[in-house]
Every structure is written in structure tokens, then in C-alpha cells.
Design a protein around this motif. Structure first.
Motif, PDB file in Angstrom:
ATOM      1  N   THR A  91       0.831  -1.198   0.000  1.00  0.00           N
ATOM      2  CA  THR A  91       0.000   0.000   0.000  1.00  0.00           C
ATOM      3  C   THR A  91       0.869   1.253   0.000  1.00  0.00           C
ATOM      4  O   THR A  91       1.743   1.418   0.853  1.00  0.00           O
ATOM      5  N   ALA A  92       0.645   2.123  -0.992  1.00  0.00           N
ATOM      6  CA  ALA A  92       1.454   3.327  -1.158  1.00  0.00           C
ATOM      7  C   ALA A  92       0.925   4.116  -2.346  1.00  0.00           C
ATOM      8  O   ALA A  92       0.091   3.625  -3.110  1.00  0.00           O
ATOM      9  N   VAL A  93       1.450   5.323  -2.485  1.00  0.00           N
ATOM     10  CA  VAL A  93       1.280   6.066  -3.732  1.00  0.00           C
ATOM     11  C   VAL A  93       2.437   5.676  -4.637  1.00  0.00           C
ATOM     12  O   VAL A  93       3.597   5.727  -4.228  1.00  0.00           O
ATOM     13  N   TYR A  94       2.104   5.274  -5.851  1.00  0.00           N
ATOM     14  CA  TYR A  94       3.104   4.825  -6.810  1.00  0.00           C
ATOM     15  C   TYR A  94       3.349   5.911  -7.847  1.00  0.00           C
ATOM     16  O   TYR A  94       2.400   6.482  -8.414  1.00  0.00           O
ATOM     17  N   TYR A  95       4.634   6.185  -8.085  1.00  0.00           N
ATOM     18  CA  TYR A  95       5.040   7.232  -9.006  1.00  0.00           C
ATOM     19  C   TYR A  95       5.890   6.636 -10.126  1.00  0.00           C
ATOM     20  O   TYR A  95       6.784   5.831  -9.859  1.00  0.00           O
ATOM     21  N   CYS A  96       5.653   7.062 -11.355  1.00  0.00           N
ATOM     22  CA  CYS A  96       6.617   6.745 -12.397  1.00  0.00           C
ATOM     23  C   CYS A  96       7.531   7.938 -12.579  1.00  0.00           C
ATOM     24  O   CYS A  96       7.169   9.073 -12.245  1.00  0.00           O
ATOM     25  N   ALA A  97       8.729   7.664 -13.075  1.00  0.00           N
ATOM     26  CA  ALA A  97       9.738   8.702 -13.191  1.00  0.00           C
ATOM     27  C   ALA A  97      10.574   8.491 -14.440  1.00  0.00           C
ATOM     28  O   ALA A  97      10.774   7.351 -14.878  1.00  0.00           O
ATOM     29  N   SER A  98      11.060   9.610 -14.962  1.00  0.00           N
ATOM     30  CA  SER A  98      11.864   9.603 -16.180  1.00  0.00           C
ATOM     31  C   SER A  98      13.268  10.099 -15.865  1.00  0.00           C
ATOM     32  O   SER A  98      13.438  11.063 -15.118  1.00  0.00           O
ATOM     33  N   THR A  99      14.254   9.431 -16.434  1.00  0.00           N
ATOM     34  CA  THR A  99      15.638   9.822 -16.236  1.00  0.00           C
ATOM     35  C   THR A  99      16.263  10.233 -17.554  1.00  0.00           C
ATOM     36  O   THR A  99      15.728   9.950 -18.622  1.00  0.00           O
ATOM     37  N   TRP A 100      17.410  10.881 -17.482  1.00  0.00           N
ATOM     38  CA  TRP A 100      18.117  11.332 -18.678  1.00  0.00           C
ATOM     39  C   TRP A 100      19.169  10.324 -19.142  1.00  0.00           C
ATOM     40  O   TRP A 100      19.915  10.597 -20.079  1.00  0.00           O
ATOM     41  N   VAL A 101      19.247   9.169 -18.466  1.00  0.00           N
ATOM     42  CA  VAL A 101      20.211   8.151 -18.859  1.00  0.00           C
ATOM     43  C   VAL A 101      19.509   6.967 -19.503  1.00  0.00           C
ATOM     44  O   VAL A 101      18.300   6.779 -19.332  1.00  0.00           O
ATOM     45  N   LYS A 102      20.285   6.167 -20.225  1.00  0.00           N
ATOM     46  CA  LYS A 102      19.714   5.017 -20.919  1.00  0.00           C
ATOM     47  C   LYS A 102      19.630   3.768 -20.048  1.00  0.00           C
ATOM     48  O   LYS A 102      18.761   2.909 -20.254  1.00  0.00           O
ATOM     49  N   SER A 103      20.549   3.638 -19.108  1.00  0.00           N
ATOM     50  CA  SER A 103      20.633   2.402 -18.337  1.00  0.00           C
ATOM     51  C   SER A 103      19.759   2.485 -17.082  1.00  0.00           C
ATOM     52  O   SER A 103      19.308   3.553 -16.689  1.00  0.00           O
ATOM     53  N   VAL A 104      19.586   1.344 -16.455  1.00  0.00           N
ATOM     54  CA  VAL A 104      18.770   1.267 -15.242  1.00  0.00           C
ATOM     55  C   VAL A 104      19.425   2.065 -14.109  1.00  0.00           C
ATOM     56  O   VAL A 104      20.626   1.927 -13.866  1.00  0.00           O
ATOM     57  N   VAL A 105      18.655   2.883 -13.421  1.00  0.00           N
ATOM     58  CA  VAL A 105      19.126   3.602 -12.246  1.00  0.00           C
ATOM     59  C   VAL A 105      18.084   3.459 -11.142  1.00  0.00           C
ATOM     60  O   VAL A 105      16.889   3.355 -11.423  1.00  0.00           O
ATOM     61  N   VAL A 106      18.555   3.465  -9.885  1.00  0.00           N
ATOM     62  CA  VAL A 106      17.651   3.118  -8.787  1.00  0.00           C
ATOM     63  C   VAL A 106      17.473   4.228  -7.760  1.00  0.00           C
ATOM     64  O   VAL A 106      16.666   4.084  -6.843  1.00  0.00           O
ATOM     65  N   THR A 107      18.196   5.318  -7.881  1.00  0.00           N
ATOM     66  CA  THR A 107      18.091   6.380  -6.881  1.00  0.00           C
ATOM     67  C   THR A 107      17.243   7.537  -7.401  1.00  0.00           C
ATOM     68  O   THR A 107      17.273   7.871  -8.593  1.00  0.00           O
ATOM     69  N   THR A 108      16.510   8.164  -6.500  1.00  0.00           N
ATOM     70  CA  THR A 108      15.596   9.232  -6.893  1.00  0.00           C
ATOM     71  C   THR A 108      16.330  10.401  -7.539  1.00  0.00           C
ATOM     72  O   THR A 108      15.783  11.056  -8.430  1.00  0.00           O
ATOM     73  N   VAL A 109      17.553  10.666  -7.120  1.00  0.00           N
ATOM     74  CA  VAL A 109      18.273  11.831  -7.652  1.00  0.00           C
ATOM     75  C   VAL A 109      18.611  11.687  -9.130  1.00  0.00           C
ATOM     76  O   VAL A 109      18.915  12.681  -9.795  1.00  0.00           O
ATOM     77  N   MET A 110      18.541  10.473  -9.644  1.00  0.00           N
ATOM     78  CA  MET A 110      18.855  10.245 -11.052  1.00  0.00           C
ATOM     79  C   MET A 110      17.629  10.416 -11.952  1.00  0.00           C
ATOM     80  O   MET A 110      17.698  10.187 -13.150  1.00  0.00           O
TER      81      MET A 110
END
Length: 124
Positions: A91-110
Motif C-alpha cells: 500500500t502506497a502512492v506509486y510514481y513513475c519517473a523519467s531519467t536522462w540516462v539510458k541504463s537502469v538507475v535506482v536512486t531518486t536523484v537520477m
């Protein structure tokens, strides 16, 4: 300006499934990785899953591995999160996010653009 619009949240029972969608615009969608994060009340926003630009590489938080599947449709600028065997702790609010890199990244700052979020509530 990148716009991300999530949909598909709702109230379900433990063990049920949901599929979240995130429609993207304003950036060449097929060139960049995407991610899903979630935030429960009183907790920090945390990583759930990410997918690289082509969809060939994915990464999951340990808490959802084996139950959630991230995928993308580059022709329709959409990323999905299939959530199976849901638990009350999902249970949570789920957010999608877009990054400027091509590879998988896991931190919010990316990630530089975020959707408005969609609520997922799992009852026991």
C-alpha cells in the motif's frame, strides 16, 4: 517539458493483481530509462523497479522481486508495472519517473521528471 501520467491504481485485496500504466510525453521516450517508485504514509519515497531504454534490462527492489514486472511499449510511450500477489505492505502512492540516462538507475536523484502518483491500497 516532460509529462508523466499514471493510471491503474485502486483498492484490492491481498493476493490480487493490478497493472499500473504511465503515459509519457515531451521527451524521446524510447531513448531513456524509466522507473517506478512508491511512498507509504510517513515513509520516504523508495525504489520499486526500473527498466532501461530498450526494455532489455530491468531491476527490482528485493521486496517486490518475483511479484512485480516492469515493461515498456516504446511505440506508445508507455511504461507498465504489473503487480501480482499484492500484500498490505504494498500500500502506497506509486510514481513513475523519467531519467536522462539510458541504463537502469535506482536512486531518486537520477530521475528528473515525476508523475503525480496513483494510490494503491491492499486490504488484508
Amino acid at each position: 517539458q516532460v509529462q508523466l501520467v499514471e493510471s491503474g491504481g485502486g483498492l484490492v485485496q491481498a493476493g490480487d493483481s493490478l497493472r499500473l500504466s504511465c503515459a509519457a510525453s515531451g521527451r524521446t521516450f524510447s531513448s531513456y530509462a524509466m522507473g517506478w517508485f512508491r511512498q507509504a504514509p510517513g515513509k520516504e519515497r523508495g525504489f520499486v523497479a526500473a527498466i532501461n531504454w530498450s526494455g532489455s534490462s530491468t531491476y527490482y527492489a528485493d521486496s517486490v522481486k518475483g511479484r512485480f514486472t516492469i515493461s515498456r511499449d516504446n511505440a506508445n510511450n508507455t511504461v507498465y508495472l504489473q503487480m501480482d500477489s499484492l500484500k498490505p505492505e504494498d500500500t502506497a502512492v506509486y510514481y513513475c519517473a523519467s531519467t536522462w540516462v539510458k541504463s537502469v538507475v535506482v536512486t531518486t536523484v537520477m530521475y528528473d521528471y515525476w508523475g503525480q502518483g496513483t494510490q494503491v491500497t491492499v486490504s488484508s
